[in-house]
Design a protein around this motif. Sequence first.
Motif, PDB file in Angstrom:
ATOM      1  N   GLN A   1       4.812  13.936  -1.691  1.00 20.94           N
ATOM      2  CA  GLN A   1       5.725  12.983  -1.076  1.00 20.94           C
ATOM      3  C   GLN A   1       5.042  11.645  -0.818  1.00 20.94           C
ATOM      4  OE1 GLN A   1       9.104  13.442  -0.700  1.00 20.94           O
ATOM      5  NE2 GLN A   1       8.881  11.220  -0.406  1.00 20.94           N
ATOM      6  N   GLN A   2       3.775  11.704  -0.423  1.00 19.79           N
ATOM      7  CA  GLN A   2       3.027  10.459  -0.196  1.00 19.79           C
ATOM      8  C   GLN A   2       2.866   9.692  -1.510  1.00 19.79           C
ATOM      9  OE1 GLN A   2      -1.197  10.789   0.862  1.00 19.79           O
ATOM     10  NE2 GLN A   2      -0.935   9.115   2.311  1.00 19.79           N
TER      11      GLN A   2
ATOM     12  N   ASP B   1       6.186   8.081  -2.337  1.00 17.94           N
ATOM     13  CA  ASP B   1       6.442   6.930  -1.463  1.00 17.94           C
ATOM     14  C   ASP B   1       5.617   5.712  -1.880  1.00 17.94           C
ATOM     15  OD1 ASP B   1       8.180   8.490  -0.026  1.00 17.94           O
ATOM     16  OD2 ASP B   1       6.769   8.930   1.599  1.00 17.94           O
ATOM     17  N   LYS B   2       4.345   5.922  -2.209  1.00 20.21           N
ATOM     18  CA  LYS B   2       3.487   4.803  -2.611  1.00 20.21           C
ATOM     19  C   LYS B   2       3.969   4.210  -3.937  1.00 20.21           C
ATOM     20  CE  LYS B   2      -0.971   4.888  -2.003  1.00 20.21           C
ATOM     21  NZ  LYS B   2      -2.405   5.294  -2.035  1.00 20.21           N
TER      22      LYS B   2
ATOM     23  N   VAL C   1       7.017   4.211  -5.156  1.00 23.27           N
ATOM     24  CA  VAL C   1       8.260   3.473  -4.944  1.00 23.27           C
ATOM     25  C   VAL C   1       7.998   2.179  -4.183  1.00 23.27           C
ATOM     26  CG1 VAL C   1      10.525   3.516  -3.822  1.00 23.27           C
ATOM     27  CG2 VAL C   1       9.689   5.551  -5.027  1.00 23.27           C
ATOM     28  N   SER C   2       7.174   2.247  -3.135  1.00 21.40           N
ATOM     29  CA  SER C   2       6.929   1.065  -2.307  1.00 21.40           C
ATOM     30  C   SER C   2       6.231  -0.040  -3.081  1.00 21.40           C
ATOM     31  CB  SER C   2       6.097   1.442  -1.074  1.00 21.40           C
ATOM     32  OG  SER C   2       4.781   1.838  -1.439  1.00 21.40           O
TER      33      SER C   2
ATOM     34  N   ALA D   1      12.914   5.473  -7.093  1.00 21.08           N
ATOM     35  CA  ALA D   1      12.976   6.801  -6.480  1.00 21.08           C
ATOM     36  C   ALA D   1      13.859   7.726  -7.308  1.00 21.08           C
ATOM     37  CB  ALA D   1      13.515   6.682  -5.056  1.00 21.08           C
TER      38      ALA D   1
ATOM     39  N   GLN E   1      12.561  11.271  -8.853  1.00 21.23           N
ATOM     40  CA  GLN E   1      13.190  12.524  -8.435  1.00 21.23           C
ATOM     41  C   GLN E   1      13.821  13.244  -9.622  1.00 21.23           C
ATOM     42  OE1 GLN E   1      12.617  13.964  -5.699  1.00 21.23           O
ATOM     43  NE2 GLN E   1      11.604  12.190  -4.747  1.00 21.23           N
TER      44      GLN E   1
END
Length: 347
Positions: free
Chosen positions: A23-24, A27-28, A30-31, A37, A41
């Motif tokens: 998940q980390q 998130d990185k 995407v950010s 995302a 996915q």
Amino acid sequence: MKSVIEITQTVKNWLDPKNPALQQAVDKTVSEGLFSAEDIQHQLSVLRGNVESGDIEEWVKRVGLSDQTHAKGNKVLCLHAGNLPLVGFQTALGVLLSGADYYGKLSRKDPYLLTSFLEEVENSGLEQEIQFSTDLNSFGDLEADKVIFAGSQESVPEVKKEINKLNVAKNDAKYIIRTAKFSIAYLDQWNESTKRELAEAMLRYGGKGCRSVAVVVADFGLEDVKAELKQAIRSFWKENPQHEKPMPELKYQYAYNEGIQRNQLWLEDFLIQETDELPETDFTVNWVKGDQEKARELRMKFGEVVQSVYTTDTEIDGLKTEPLSQAQKPPLYWKPDGVDVVDKLIV
């Protein structure tokens, strides 16, 4: 083989939606604007389905991996592309399944997702050597036995030159090179499922993958389905917002088509045009009105840059085809450029 069971369980652990490391990494990614995302996915969902369906076991069976047939003791360097999220996963998994030691030069365009998987493997206690970096210099004097490279045909000489300079591979190292750029779809029917499947095949990942459809051969012309196709594309974009914006040359191509009165579907961020030329511009699909013979002709004409030919449920004599519905949902044992990486490693 015990290691296959261990690797399968490791993959399952890594793909667990509750895995904080994965998940980390998502998130990185995407950010930092590397991938959307939705695309990440989608890829993870496909991989979860693959593993639950037994694709790893099926792959092992197909190539005949066993305690006697493997690549243990070999050093394999993987130069991963970064055009899709986790595009290097299948190659990395294949090397691990083969028993070879894995050395991965990760793409700076996708540095976190594959790293999270490789760290999961490291923590699982697998006996194979595992090293990875985004810098090729990290593998100086490695003297790899085999090199797996994914990229354009034009970049192959320069890549080999750099590898030789750093002594990354042996002089007689075997190269497994993948340079396919796009796929073809042949349509002899037009219904709701075909529209959805075609939109997914053309638009997922911005059409960047070699499994992405860039040429459509259909029994009907673009004009015949233009309105419905436009609606299908809009629906896909609504569910999967575009991540990358097209380059200016797309507008130039649109203007050129207008000038020569070529039939086209212009969507500002995407262009479908009626021509049987080699597709060379991103965010563009070439539409050809023709039959099975035309699909076969273009497959032969475009040669090695074509990854796959998709159909709905039709077989084309003399061509290996795949279901259009699987264009962006391939099994783990699919063959990039027609080559099974595990089979090549154990030879």
